[in-house]
Design a protein around this motif. Sequence first.
Motif, PDB file in Angstrom:
ATOM      1  N   LEU A  88       0.767  -1.244   0.000  1.00 32.39           N
ATOM      2  CA  LEU A  88       0.000   0.000   0.000  1.00 32.39           C
ATOM      3  C   LEU A  88       0.806   1.306   0.000  1.00 32.39           C
ATOM      4  CD1 LEU A  88      -2.861  -1.193   2.355  1.00 32.39           C
ATOM      5  CD2 LEU A  88      -2.787  -1.184  -0.128  1.00 32.39           C
ATOM      6  N   PRO A  89       1.991   1.392   0.696  1.00 30.40           N
ATOM      7  CA  PRO A  89       2.674   2.688   0.748  1.00 30.40           C
ATOM      8  C   PRO A  89       2.926   3.299  -0.628  1.00 30.40           C
ATOM      9  CG  PRO A  89       3.710   1.186   2.266  1.00 30.40           C
ATOM     10  CD  PRO A  89       2.697   0.394   1.511  1.00 30.40           C
ATOM     11  N   ALA A  90       3.136   2.465  -1.639  1.00 31.89           N
ATOM     12  CA  ALA A  90       3.408   2.992  -2.976  1.00 31.89           C
ATOM     13  C   ALA A  90       2.263   3.860  -3.468  1.00 31.89           C
ATOM     14  CB  ALA A  90       3.653   1.841  -3.937  1.00 31.89           C
ATOM     15  N   LEU A  91       1.040   3.538  -3.024  1.00 34.87           N
ATOM     16  CA  LEU A  91      -0.114   4.280  -3.521  1.00 34.87           C
ATOM     17  C   LEU A  91      -0.096   5.727  -3.045  1.00 34.87           C
ATOM     18  CD1 LEU A  91      -2.763   1.537  -2.839  1.00 34.87           C
ATOM     19  CD2 LEU A  91      -1.693   2.118  -5.002  1.00 34.87           C
ATOM     20  N   PHE A  92       0.489   5.951  -1.843  1.00 34.28           N
ATOM     21  CA  PHE A  92       0.445   7.300  -1.287  1.00 34.28           C
ATOM     22  C   PHE A  92       1.418   8.242  -1.991  1.00 34.28           C
ATOM     23  CE2 PHE A  92      -1.132   4.622   2.177  1.00 34.28           C
ATOM     24  CZ  PHE A  92      -2.375   5.194   2.305  1.00 34.28           C
ATOM     25  N   VAL A  93       2.429   7.678  -2.640  1.00 34.25           N
ATOM     26  CA  VAL A  93       3.336   8.561  -3.393  1.00 34.25           C
ATOM     27  C   VAL A  93       3.006   8.504  -4.881  1.00 34.25           C
ATOM     28  CG1 VAL A  93       5.208   8.504  -1.744  1.00 34.25           C
ATOM     29  CG2 VAL A  93       5.049   6.705  -3.454  1.00 34.25           C
ATOM     30  N   GLY A  94       1.831   7.938  -5.199  1.00 35.52           N
ATOM     31  CA  GLY A  94       1.356   7.986  -6.574  1.00 35.52           C
ATOM     32  C   GLY A  94       2.030   7.007  -7.518  1.00 35.52           C
ATOM     33  N   GLU A  95       2.665   5.968  -6.967  1.00 32.15           N
ATOM     34  CA  GLU A  95       3.248   4.975  -7.857  1.00 32.15           C
ATOM     35  C   GLU A  95       2.344   3.767  -7.939  1.00 32.15           C
ATOM     36  OE1 GLU A  95       7.560   4.262  -7.880  1.00 32.15           O
ATOM     37  OE2 GLU A  95       7.619   5.683  -6.233  1.00 32.15           O
ATOM     38  N   SER A  96       2.695   2.842  -8.852  1.00 30.02           N
ATOM     39  CA  SER A  96       1.854   1.674  -9.044  1.00 30.02           C
ATOM     40  C   SER A  96       1.903   0.782  -7.809  1.00 30.02           C
ATOM     41  CB  SER A  96       2.334   0.901 -10.274  1.00 30.02           C
ATOM     42  OG  SER A  96       1.513  -0.204 -10.477  1.00 30.02           O
ATOM     43  N   PHE A  97       0.768   0.116  -7.600  1.00 29.97           N
ATOM     44  CA  PHE A  97       0.554  -0.847  -6.539  1.00 29.97           C
ATOM     45  C   PHE A  97       1.767  -1.776  -6.376  1.00 29.97           C
ATOM     46  CE2 PHE A  97      -1.352  -5.081  -5.808  1.00 29.97           C
ATOM     47  CZ  PHE A  97      -1.897  -4.844  -4.583  1.00 29.97           C
ATOM     48  N   PHE A  98       2.231  -1.964  -5.133  1.00 27.28           N
ATOM     49  CA  PHE A  98       3.303  -2.904  -4.792  1.00 27.28           C
ATOM     50  C   PHE A  98       4.698  -2.430  -5.205  1.00 27.28           C
ATOM     51  CE2 PHE A  98       1.679  -7.187  -3.386  1.00 27.28           C
ATOM     52  CZ  PHE A  98       2.664  -7.362  -2.437  1.00 27.28           C
ATOM     53  N   THR A  99       4.840  -1.185  -5.718  1.00 23.85           N
ATOM     54  CA  THR A  99       6.181  -0.712  -6.050  1.00 23.85           C
ATOM     55  C   THR A  99       6.988  -0.531  -4.763  1.00 23.85           C
ATOM     56  OG1 THR A  99       5.169   0.482  -7.853  1.00 23.85           O
ATOM     57  CG2 THR A  99       7.449   1.041  -7.323  1.00 23.85           C
ATOM     58  N   ALA A 100       8.242  -0.981  -4.778  1.00 24.70           N
ATOM     59  CA  ALA A 100       9.057  -0.915  -3.573  1.00 24.70           C
ATOM     60  C   ALA A 100       9.351   0.528  -3.197  1.00 24.70           C
ATOM     61  CB  ALA A 100      10.365  -1.668  -3.803  1.00 24.70           C
ATOM     62  N   GLN A 101       9.245   0.814  -1.905  1.00 19.21           N
ATOM     63  CA  GLN A 101       9.536   2.163  -1.400  1.00 19.21           C
ATOM     64  C   GLN A 101      10.717   2.077  -0.444  1.00 19.21           C
ATOM     65  OE1 GLN A 101       7.768   4.867  -2.476  1.00 19.21           O
ATOM     66  NE2 GLN A 101       6.852   3.339  -3.819  1.00 19.21           N
ATOM     67  N   TRP A 102      11.589   3.081  -0.515  1.00 19.73           N
ATOM     68  CA  TRP A 102      12.778   3.083   0.353  1.00 19.73           C
ATOM     69  C   TRP A 102      12.800   4.349   1.194  1.00 19.73           C
ATOM     70  CZ3 TRP A 102      16.271  -0.930   0.516  1.00 19.73           C
ATOM     71  CH2 TRP A 102      16.070  -1.923  -0.451  1.00 19.73           C
TER      72      TRP A 102
END
Lengths: 146, 114, 498
Positions: A88-102
């Motif tokens: 879910l965190p990827a959705l808050f920065v406007g990227e596609s679902f399940f994209t890895a966030q660092w």
Amino acid sequence: MTSRFNMRSLILSTGATLLLPLLILFSLFLLLRGHNEPGGGFIGGLVAAAAISLKLFAEDYRAARTMLRVHPLQLVGVGLVLAAGASLPALFVGESFFTAQWWTLNLPILGSLKLSTPLIFDIGVYLGVVGSVLTVVFTLAEAEHS
Amino acid sequence: MTTLMAILIGCLYAAAIYMMLRRSVVKLVIGLILLSNGANLLIFTAAGLQRGVPPLIDKGQQMIAGAAADPLAQALILTAIVISFGVLAFAVVLIHRACEVVQTDDMNEMKGTD
Amino acid sequence: MDMTLLVALPIILPLLFGAVSLTLLKNHKAQRWLAVIGTFSILLAACALMWHCQQHGIIVLEVGSWPAPFGIVLVADLLSAIMVLLAAITGVATALYSLKTVLTRFERFGYYPLLHLLLAGVNGAFLTGDIFNLYVWFEVLLVASFALLIQGGERAQMEGAIKYVTLNLLSSALFLTAIGLLYGLVGSLNMADIAQRLTQVEDQRMVTVVAMLFLIAFSIKAAAFPLFFWLPASYHTPQVAVSAIFAGLLTKVGVYALYRVFTLIFNSEVEFTHNILLWMAVLTMLTGVLGAAAQFEVRRILSFHIISQIGYMMLGLALYTPLALIGGVFYIMHHIIVKANLFLVAGLIYRLRGSFELKRLGGLYKDHPGLAVLFLIPALSLAGVPPLSGFFAKFILIKAGVEAHAWWAVGIALLVGLLTLYSMMKIWNEVFWKAVPSPAPAIPAPGGNGLLYCITGSLAAMTIAIGLFAEPIYQLAQQAATQLLNPQLYINAVLGAD
């Protein structure tokens, strides 16, 4: 407890007490190492589950259950929440679902610490594996127990 | 090498089917285990066997130079192993319970629902 | 918010709700609430997905931002969206029905989390665009269904479960084998990419071999002739709510997989593959309905009818004309609702009379005329009596058969419809019409069935609505069939038009 299961040995139970914390630590080491090198949530979870199973063999079913404190299925639940939540965190920065966030944390003495959603996912896998393996092991042990 | 693997996979499938057709439930589980292992080996072989060339990109390069083992097939097998591990663990518990309830491990005795 | 997220919602929602429900293992009240809220939220997501799909065409989500042929994609074309919506409807009905019927000792063993997991697996299978991912979702829903099937631990359940588990694991192994061979042939797992690359494979015979492996694997899941024996051995053993969701959804996942694979990927040797499908479809219809004629237990009769209905759905795929595919999609829509409803009605019969055996039942028409009507609507719809949904479903298929000159298939489809009517009338006569046999069996749950009546009533209303408003439903099925017959639309949506 049936007679064929009642093989409590002093060597095993003493060894298990020493080995148990080591094995748990080793499983955490495998979990954290997994991002860039061999290891990861699955293998770490298996080691942790093996450690608790060792407790079961060295003492008995009840001791292993009390050591875990919660029902193993609840561990699976927490693991699944973490693993699914990692998408879910990827959705808050406007990227596609399940994209890895660092995220990078700068700690005063230890230097910088990199945290990421794959790590959360891996911790979820770890808990899921521990929970599901122990559910199976406990179910079988329970059948032997009664 | 591929031929040898193909023969091995064939043997695994044959043994698995033979075990599954036996009357004992325990042998049924052994058959299922052999079957999933056979399928994993088949993916491994079908994706092309490469010896001693790990799929690692050298520093400073963008692509792998020359032939390399297929990492995707290995990832598939890993996933399949994990799944079959979970499913078979469940099957073992089920069969243990079933033997307790039905009081036999003979498939021929389990005709109540046919 | 991004529209493509809608494709992921029907999968991630049940997973999250199931996981939270699992952490609250001891709190049964919270679990029940989560089941209701969870299934309703999936229904909302499914409706939104359906609407977007109709407005904007095929929606593709690249999971983790990995581009199409390399990463896993979730794809919602109209067929997927329809299936997800039906799964959501069945999910809501089952969750509500479970509130009243599921015993506390089953709740303690994680009944509701398993229900969520099952829905996640089913939706995942409907939405994925990756063939290996499809295998993973199949396993997810299988594990959930295994556990649901044996809850209760009675002898019949154990015996049924062993057959169910064995044959489904066999089918999974064959599926995996087929994936391995396919990957060896084309070196890709993305279904759209596979479809594109398969045309360039030199050895087309090998492609047909792989197609046959997929056919066998999915036919076991769909319970098609001659691979259906696990179904009548197991579907009548669990609790009624579980039977209903199994009957509505699980075999249809197999049917969906057949539709997907044999329209998108293996569409080059239609004379060969679809001819085999035609034979299987006809024999499935016939054996299912004949098996039902020999049964005298309500749930077993209904189980055998699932098999015969699978035959109709396969007939639509086998004829492979636009009209036939429309009929097939229409049939799936009608069937899922009707079949789940029939099992739920059977559960009500059990609550009122304490038995599923025809011999021990009777006199329900006199005591509960409302229930009699609720049974007659789905039963007559199943048999294809106008103006209910089943009539139009059968009518389209038979018209397609006539146009394709498949006369014997048409003849058998009509005969099977007649035999279905016979079977339903058998249940009607024995359960509702004849006098109460003496001694009357003990009644386990006499009162408080209002909610259950509401659920079966709304499903019956849907059956009537599909019949009365057949035109918009027909158009929806037509759009879905058009997408199925033009696989290039799917390929372009996933890989981008070049």
